[in-house]
Each structure stands twice: as structure tokens, then as C-alpha cells.
Design a protein around this motif. Sequence first.
Motif, PDB file in Angstrom:
ATOM      1  N   GLY A 194      -7.789  11.285  -0.181  1.00 28.78           N
ATOM      2  CA  GLY A 194      -7.158   9.983  -0.171  1.00 28.78           C
ATOM      3  C   GLY A 194      -5.782  10.031  -0.799  1.00 28.78           C
ATOM      4  N   THR A 195      -5.267   8.866  -1.156  1.00 26.34           N
ATOM      5  CA  THR A 195      -3.911   8.761  -1.678  1.00 26.34           C
ATOM      6  C   THR A 195      -3.881   7.963  -2.969  1.00 26.34           C
ATOM      7  OG1 THR A 195      -3.522   6.788  -0.336  1.00 26.34           O
ATOM      8  CG2 THR A 195      -2.872   8.890   0.610  1.00 26.34           C
ATOM      9  N   ILE A 196      -2.875   8.257  -3.791  1.00 25.13           N
ATOM     10  CA  ILE A 196      -2.619   7.476  -5.000  1.00 25.13           C
ATOM     11  C   ILE A 196      -2.071   6.122  -4.548  1.00 25.13           C
ATOM     12  CG2 ILE A 196      -1.454   7.416  -7.217  1.00 25.13           C
ATOM     13  CD1 ILE A 196      -3.308   9.796  -6.910  1.00 25.13           C
ATOM     14  N   ASP A 197      -2.759   5.035  -4.914  1.00 25.06           N
ATOM     15  CA  ASP A 197      -2.433   3.719  -4.362  1.00 25.06           C
ATOM     16  C   ASP A 197      -1.811   2.779  -5.382  1.00 25.06           C
ATOM     17  OD1 ASP A 197      -2.537   2.358  -1.864  1.00 25.06           O
ATOM     18  OD2 ASP A 197      -4.058   1.000  -2.684  1.00 25.06           O
ATOM     19  N   SER A 198      -1.489   3.291  -6.557  1.00 23.23           N
ATOM     20  CA  SER A 198      -0.870   2.447  -7.576  1.00 23.23           C
ATOM     21  C   SER A 198       0.016   3.306  -8.464  1.00 23.23           C
ATOM     22  CB  SER A 198      -1.938   1.753  -8.430  1.00 23.23           C
ATOM     23  OG  SER A 198      -2.580   2.688  -9.281  1.00 23.23           O
ATOM     24  N   GLU A 203       4.893   0.229  -5.321  1.00 21.95           N
ATOM     25  CA  GLU A 203       4.407   0.956  -6.485  1.00 21.95           C
ATOM     26  C   GLU A 203       5.334   2.118  -6.842  1.00 21.95           C
ATOM     27  OE1 GLU A 203       1.639   0.228  -8.516  1.00 21.95           O
ATOM     28  OE2 GLU A 203       1.865  -1.640  -7.412  1.00 21.95           O
ATOM     29  N   SER A 204       5.903   2.775  -5.837  1.00 18.58           N
ATOM     30  CA  SER A 204       6.867   3.856  -6.103  1.00 18.58           C
ATOM     31  C   SER A 204       8.113   3.300  -6.777  1.00 18.58           C
ATOM     32  CB  SER A 204       7.235   4.553  -4.792  1.00 18.58           C
ATOM     33  OG  SER A 204       6.110   5.149  -4.200  1.00 18.58           O
ATOM     34  N   ALA A 205       8.591   2.153  -6.291  1.00 16.85           N
ATOM     35  CA  ALA A 205       9.750   1.526  -6.915  1.00 16.85           C
ATOM     36  C   ALA A 205       9.445   1.126  -8.351  1.00 16.85           C
ATOM     37  CB  ALA A 205      10.186   0.315  -6.094  1.00 16.85           C
ATOM     38  N   ARG A 236      10.194   1.928 -14.058  1.00 15.62           N
ATOM     39  CA  ARG A 236       9.588   2.064 -15.383  1.00 15.62           C
ATOM     40  C   ARG A 236      10.121   3.299 -16.102  1.00 15.62           C
ATOM     41  NH1 ARG A 236       3.514   4.068 -15.711  1.00 15.62           N
ATOM     42  NH2 ARG A 236       4.650   5.906 -15.000  1.00 15.62           N
ATOM     43  N   ASP A 237      10.148   4.435 -15.422  1.00 19.15           N
ATOM     44  CA  ASP A 237      10.607   5.669 -16.045  1.00 19.15           C
ATOM     45  C   ASP A 237      12.086   5.590 -16.411  1.00 19.15           C
ATOM     46  OD1 ASP A 237       8.053   6.583 -15.658  1.00 19.15           O
ATOM     47  OD2 ASP A 237       8.523   7.780 -13.884  1.00 19.15           O
ATOM     48  N   ALA A 238      12.879   4.958 -15.539  1.00 17.55           N
ATOM     49  CA  ALA A 238      14.306   4.817 -15.840  1.00 17.55           C
ATOM     50  C   ALA A 238      14.519   3.898 -17.036  1.00 17.55           C
ATOM     51  CB  ALA A 238      15.033   4.280 -14.613  1.00 17.55           C
ATOM     52  N   MET A 239      13.729   2.822 -17.135  1.00 18.83           N
ATOM     53  CA  MET A 239      13.866   1.922 -18.276  1.00 18.83           C
ATOM     54  C   MET A 239      13.460   2.603 -19.574  1.00 18.83           C
ATOM     55  SD  MET A 239      12.664  -1.874 -17.028  1.00 18.83           S
ATOM     56  CE  MET A 239      13.109  -2.536 -18.644  1.00 18.83           C
ATOM     57  N   ARG A 240      12.394   3.381 -19.529  1.00 18.18           N
ATOM     58  CA  ARG A 240      11.982   4.098 -20.739  1.00 18.18           C
ATOM     59  C   ARG A 240      13.062   5.044 -21.216  1.00 18.18           C
ATOM     60  NH1 ARG A 240       5.640   5.705 -19.394  1.00 18.18           N
ATOM     61  NH2 ARG A 240       4.736   3.637 -19.844  1.00 18.18           N
ATOM     62  N   GLY A 279       6.054  -8.555  -6.382  1.00 21.53           N
ATOM     63  CA  GLY A 279       5.671  -7.269  -5.799  1.00 21.53           C
ATOM     64  C   GLY A 279       6.087  -6.105  -6.662  1.00 21.53           C
ATOM     65  N   LEU A 280       7.330  -6.130  -7.175  1.00 23.40           N
ATOM     66  CA  LEU A 280       7.800  -5.054  -8.048  1.00 23.40           C
ATOM     67  C   LEU A 280       7.065  -5.046  -9.379  1.00 23.40           C
ATOM     68  CD1 LEU A 280      11.664  -5.204  -7.451  1.00 23.40           C
ATOM     69  CD2 LEU A 280      10.085  -3.415  -6.708  1.00 23.40           C
ATOM     70  N   ALA A 281       6.490  -6.179  -9.763  1.00 29.35           N
ATOM     71  CA  ALA A 281       5.764  -6.274 -11.030  1.00 29.35           C
ATOM     72  C   ALA A 281       4.285  -5.966 -10.872  1.00 29.35           C
ATOM     73  CB  ALA A 281       5.953  -7.669 -11.632  1.00 29.35           C
ATOM     74  N   GLY A 282       3.877  -5.470  -9.705  1.00 25.97           N
ATOM     75  CA  GLY A 282       2.501  -5.050  -9.522  1.00 25.97           C
ATOM     76  C   GLY A 282       1.642  -5.970  -8.700  1.00 25.97           C
ATOM     77  N   TRP A 283       2.174  -7.138  -8.288  1.00 19.98           N
ATOM     78  CA  TRP A 283       1.436  -8.080  -7.447  1.00 19.98           C
ATOM     79  C   TRP A 283       0.070  -8.389  -8.055  1.00 19.98           C
ATOM     80  CZ3 TRP A 283       2.996 -11.621  -4.502  1.00 19.98           C
ATOM     81  CH2 TRP A 283       2.235 -12.172  -3.485  1.00 19.98           C
TER      82      TRP A 283
END
Length: 829
Positions: free
Chosen positions: A96-100, A221-223, A228-232, A329-333
Motif C-alpha cells: 500500500g501507500t503512505i496516506d498521511s 499531505e506532501s505539501a 512543516r519541515d521548512a517551518m521547523r 486541506g493544508l492543515a490536515g482536513w
Amino acid sequence: MSRIVALLERVPLPAAAVPAVLLVHGLPELPGHWAGWLLLLAGIAGVFVRRGAARHAWGLAAVASLAAGWAIVSAERGLAERLTAELEQRDLPLIGTIDSMPIDGEHGQRFVFFVEECAEPLPGCPAARRLRLSWSSEFGQPDDQQAAAQASEPLLPGQRWRLTVRLKRPHAPHNPGTFDAELRALEEGIAAIGYVRSVRDPALRNQRLDGQRRSLRVVLESARMRLRDAMRQALAGVRPEAADVLVALVVGDQSAIAPRWWEIFNKTGVGHLMSISGLHITMLAGLFVMFMRRLLASAPLARSGVLLRWPARRLAWLAGVVVAFIYAGLAGWGIPAQRTCWMLAVAGWALFSGRSRSTLHVLALASAVVVAFDPWAPLAAGFWLSFASVSAIILYASARGVRGPLPAGWAHWRAGLVEAVRTQWAATLAMVPLGALFFSSVSLIGPLANALAIPLVSALITPLAMLGAALLPWLPSAAAVLLALPAWLTGWLLDLLQWLADLPLATFVIAAPDIPALLMAAAAVLLLLWPVPVPSKSLAFAGLLPLALRSAELPAPGEIRLTAIDVGQGMAVLVETPQRRLLYDTGPAFGSDSDAGARIIVPYLRARGIDRLDALIVSHGDADHAGGAASLLRSLAIDWVAGSLPSDHPARHGGRPFHDCRRGMSWRWGEVRFEFLHPGSEPQGRARPASNAYSCVLLIEAPAARLLLTGDIEARQERALVERFGTQLRADLMLAPHHGSNTSSTAAFIAAVAPAHAIAQAGYRNRFRHPTARVLMRYRDAGVPVLRSDRDGAITLHYAGGRALRLQRSRIDDRRYWRIRVDDVTGDP
């Protein structure tokens, strides 16, 4: 009859949807797909055939039938997707795939996995299902170097993997008045929970596969993950707690905020501000509406002729709704964000189409649309809090309109600030009855904290953080400088909230109100906010007093009550006498920053209206018994603590008197006598201090019953107790030692105690297989019924002299269709 018809005429048609789905969700069992489809067909037919004087009443019935049918069909589909019991606790090879967006934890990562297919033929394969998995960095490492290097790569949304997992159905602890995780799993479409396994068989090895899954969810989720990583990285030099809050506000990663801060946010009543709440989404949409109005009023657009076809007001609203959906959507819906987006969409549609008959009709339509997309929404506190606050603001605004316009000049700004504070007060007042109902507490400093935090977080911190985050891909240096300002403001706000939370009586804990008190409080709030002058209106505040007067009830004289709180794989028992309360053990620790004390026990006690314990006993130092001690000492007033703990344990230094439990130590509360039977002063073989062998064994003698609390003692200690006390061990109720492990509950000990009931506190499908089949057989042979927290939930036994035992089991007595049924079969070979 004519009066009833006339009354129903005033009820908007969409308002029938919410009561209909609530009736469905109150069912212990669903009637089946056929009933759902039958109701849907009946509702569709009712829409087209309604005629005559009762036309509106038939319309309400049709909407209710449609809503109930849709709720049944959705629920049946969700339950059908759950993992079958036959596949639990087995190694399953899945593709399967990573979905989050993966969430970093203390020992690994957590993520949602979408199953495409099973790697080998498997009856009941959970294909096309979503699983919530954890991948431990300690226990999930592959054996060979190539696979290890592959597994060390960061998990990214959309990646395809072949994983060997061990799953179980989304069973969760259940206690009255606390969060229902099983319902949330059904709402989010989670078919099972589990973890990634490390296996030696090359055919079952975890490995990354070629290809990438493309979907809107994966793109969002990729966005989120990149943002998140850029903000950290950009916030690496600022205060860590402030950086965590900003990340949570922008991308919805609430796990970044430490539990200690969530306690402070909830105490000050601003918890809704520190996540992707409806307030932030609405505020952002409003800001974009104002921006679009200015843009559309510019000369170039005015000359283009666009506004001749589409009025600027409607175009601005449409843009605001679109931005709200993008942000959510960008916040996780998340579920709360979805509710807000659908409410804004309905309000925007009503304005855009020009069909908004009244505010009541718009709110009713919004609730029906929310129910259509999420049939479980009315079971959430956020649903009612959102509509209550919006209604309160509208009522207050109506009253403000009656008083006349605001003055001009500087007085306009001052009056505007006063009106903003009063509006917040109106929303806070409307939420008092609901706060008592859902949270059993009222934040006394909440209005002040919200008056300061809402404009700061919603109008400054969140917009600046989002602007800085938007600049990160193109101007990272400028974005880092810009993000420093909301980080500084957030740090200042955190210090202020911590100071407010430490004030005496910051939060007032009350018992869940009964129906008359709740109706009286709602009527009082409605009268206070109603936009019509009423003489002596302030006297309506007296209608709120019944909420505060209700308190947690103690047993009557001569009675005693014991509640085995469902904490999963751990122990926590509340004992209530006519005068006082004692808690025996504090549940497990789930990690360094999470435990049953904060997540389960404190919410349960507050739902009962309990904010003080007379005594806390920690039987020994194992994490499943002492894990929640620190949170309890931080959250509750506790007179004294006893236990069998090492010298450096935090419970010994929590600011309360501490006593080592030793055989012969006893005390009396009224007619109830307490005595420690173990440990003594002699060494327990090779056992180290504070281990199972040193568990505090407590005998409670009341006029109505004798109770024996045993901790994790094992066969050696049981034998010593039988030799020393013999028939003095007799009890009406006994906690099964060590959760029903094979190393405890010997036949001789069961015979000596001869309990009428035994309780085994154990987690569902726990890795120790407690209570084991062998131990259950021993109790069965002795004629002792075993109550189990994994099957029964929270277990309450109320003993009263001269009356039959009153037994309550939360999972059984309050049975709902989404709760997983558990039988007595363990995993024993």
C-alpha cells in the motif's frame, strides 16, 4: 392539531436532520443496510408527494427520513470495512501507500497506510482500507544492510511500501464522559490500528516499492510535510514551545505541542485557539474577503466589466470560502475543519444565491449539510459549540443593532473594542451550559484569557505565521525573519496563559448536569442574549446556578462504591466511601509525554465532578501502575500519597505527604477500615524494591463489603499471604493479581479469598495475553465470575447493606453500534 401544524411551519426543513441522526446513533445495533435504503427511498418519495395543509410537516418527516437513512447506510459501510477478528494479532504482509503526513514520536513514527492489496492470498484481506500504523525505530529495523538503508529513508506521503504488520480492530478504553476513540476511528474511516513488524523471513521483509500514488489527499499531505519541515528549520532559533504552536496553527500538527501546554490551554479555555479551529478558518476567510473587496474595488477591475455580471460582495465571499477549503486541506482536513468549511460554504451559497431567508434557516441548512458529509458530527462537542457561539454572536449583534450605530472618530475605535469584548463575552456565555455538559468544568478565567488571546492569535499570530510559511519556498531568509515576530508574540502569550492557569480557582469543576439544570441554564442564556429589552434581565443569571450546585455524589452511610477505570493495559481503581475518595494506581504511561492520568483518569474524574482525592496509592513502580502519577499530582488536589516506590520516583516528591505502604499500616474513614497486608519488612526473594513482589496489597473493610486490591503480586506473595492471614483474606471483590497473568491467581489464593467477583484490568489484545485462558479457567472452576475492562469498559460495583449489588459496566450498559464487542477468548495457545 392545527396549532401543532402551525408550530411546525416555523421550523426550517433542514432542522429535522440533526435529531434524526441522533436517534440512529443512540441505537445499540444497526438495523441493516436494507433499513437505511428504505428510509432513503421513503424520504425521496416524501419530498415529491407532500401536499395539503400538512405539507411542511411532511417535508420535515421526509428530511428526517433522508438523514436517518443516510446515517444508517454510512455507518453500515464503515463497520463493514473494519478488520475481521480472525486477522487480529497475525503477521499480515500488505502492499500500500503512505496516506498521511508521518508524525514523529518518541520511538518512531505514526502514519495512515492505505492498503492496495495483500502480498499473499488472505481471506478477508483489508484491501482498499485505511490503517493507522506506528513504526518503531527500536523494533522495526530490517536485518540486512540494503533493507536497513531503505527503511532509514524518511517516510513520505504517496510512497508505496510492502509492510508486514500486526493489526487489531480500533478498540479503545471506554469510560463514561470521556473521549470515544472508537467513534472517531469510524468517523475517520480507520479500519484497524497496529504496528510494523520486523521479521527475519526474506519473503515478509519490509521494503520500499517503485511507483508513487497520486491523489488529492497525497498532494495535500506532501505539501503539509514540506511546509512543516521548512517551518521547523526556519524556527530553529526561537523558543521551542512557541515554534510548536506555530507549526500546529499552520499545518495542524497538534502532536508537536507538549501535553503540559494542552493542560494549560484547557485550563484557561483557549484550547480551541491552539489548533486548526473553526475560528481560525473563519478569520482567515474573513480577511481574504476584505482583501478581495479592496481588490475588486480597484480601477482596473472596475473597468473590466466583471462586476456588472458578478457583484463584488458575492465574488469576495466565494474567494473567502475557497481559501478556507485550501487552508483546511493544508492543515490536515480534520473533522472540526471540515465542519467549519461546510458551514462557510452554506453561508456563502446563501449570500451568493440571494436565497438566505433568515439566519435560522441558514444555520439549519448548514447543520444539515454538515450531517450529510459527516453523519457523526452531532455527537461531537465541537458541533454544538460552533453553532452555539455563532447563534450567540448573531443574537448579540441583533441586540446591538437595536441600540443604534457606533460613534465616529476615536470613540468609534474604542466602542469597537468594547463591542468585540462584549461579543466574546456573549459567545462565552452561550458555551457555559455546553461546557458543563461536555467537559464538566467552566474556566473562570476563560473570558479574560479569550479576550486577550483571540485577537492576538486570530488577527496577528496566525495570519503572520501563514504569510511567513507561504514565503518559505521562495524567500526563506525573509520568511524566517517574518516568522520570528509571531514566535515572539506566541512566547509572550504562553507566559501569560501559564500565569493565568496558576491562579487560584482558574477552573471550576462541576458534575455533568441533569436535564432540568441544563434546560434552565439554556433558557437563562437565551433570555440574557435575546435582542429585546426585558426588565431585570440580569436576574436570569440565577438560572445558571443549578449547574454549579450539582456535585459528585458519595455513597450513603453504610455503603461503598468501587470503580475500575478502563485504562487499557494497566490498573486504576477509584474507591468511594460515605466521606472520602481513594485512588489505587494511576494507569499506564504511553510515552514520556503522555499517560493515562492525563488522557483518561482526570477526564473521567472531572466528568464526575471530582477535582480532589483524599488519598492516592501507587502499588509499585511499574509503568502500567505508576505511569499517570505525575499528571494526577499536577491536575488534582490530593491530600496524601502512599506506595511502594523507589526513592527517586516523582510521586515521592510531588508536594504531598508520602508514606511507604507496610503490612499492618491501617487507618479508618468513618465506618470503613483500610489496612495494608503487603509488603512486610522482610526481603521478597531476589525481587528488586518497587517490583511486582513489593506491590501494596490493600484490604478495605466496610459494613457492606470487603474489597481486596492486590496490585501485581505473584504466586510467591500469594502463598505468603495465605499462610499469614488464611480466611482473613475473605473478600466480596478481588482485583485479579497482575491483570490475570499465569504467574498469579493461584488456586489456593482464589480459594482463600473466595470472592463473589474478580476484576481483571487488561488492554484489548494486549501482548501479554492477560487475562490468560489458564487463569480464567481457575476462576471458573472456583465459581468466581471475572469482570474484564477490555470487554466491560469501566466497571462500577456499588455495595449497600441489605440490598443487592448494583453492577454497572460502561461498554455493556451504554452499548452503541460502533463499539467493538469482546468475548472471553484470549490469545492463549
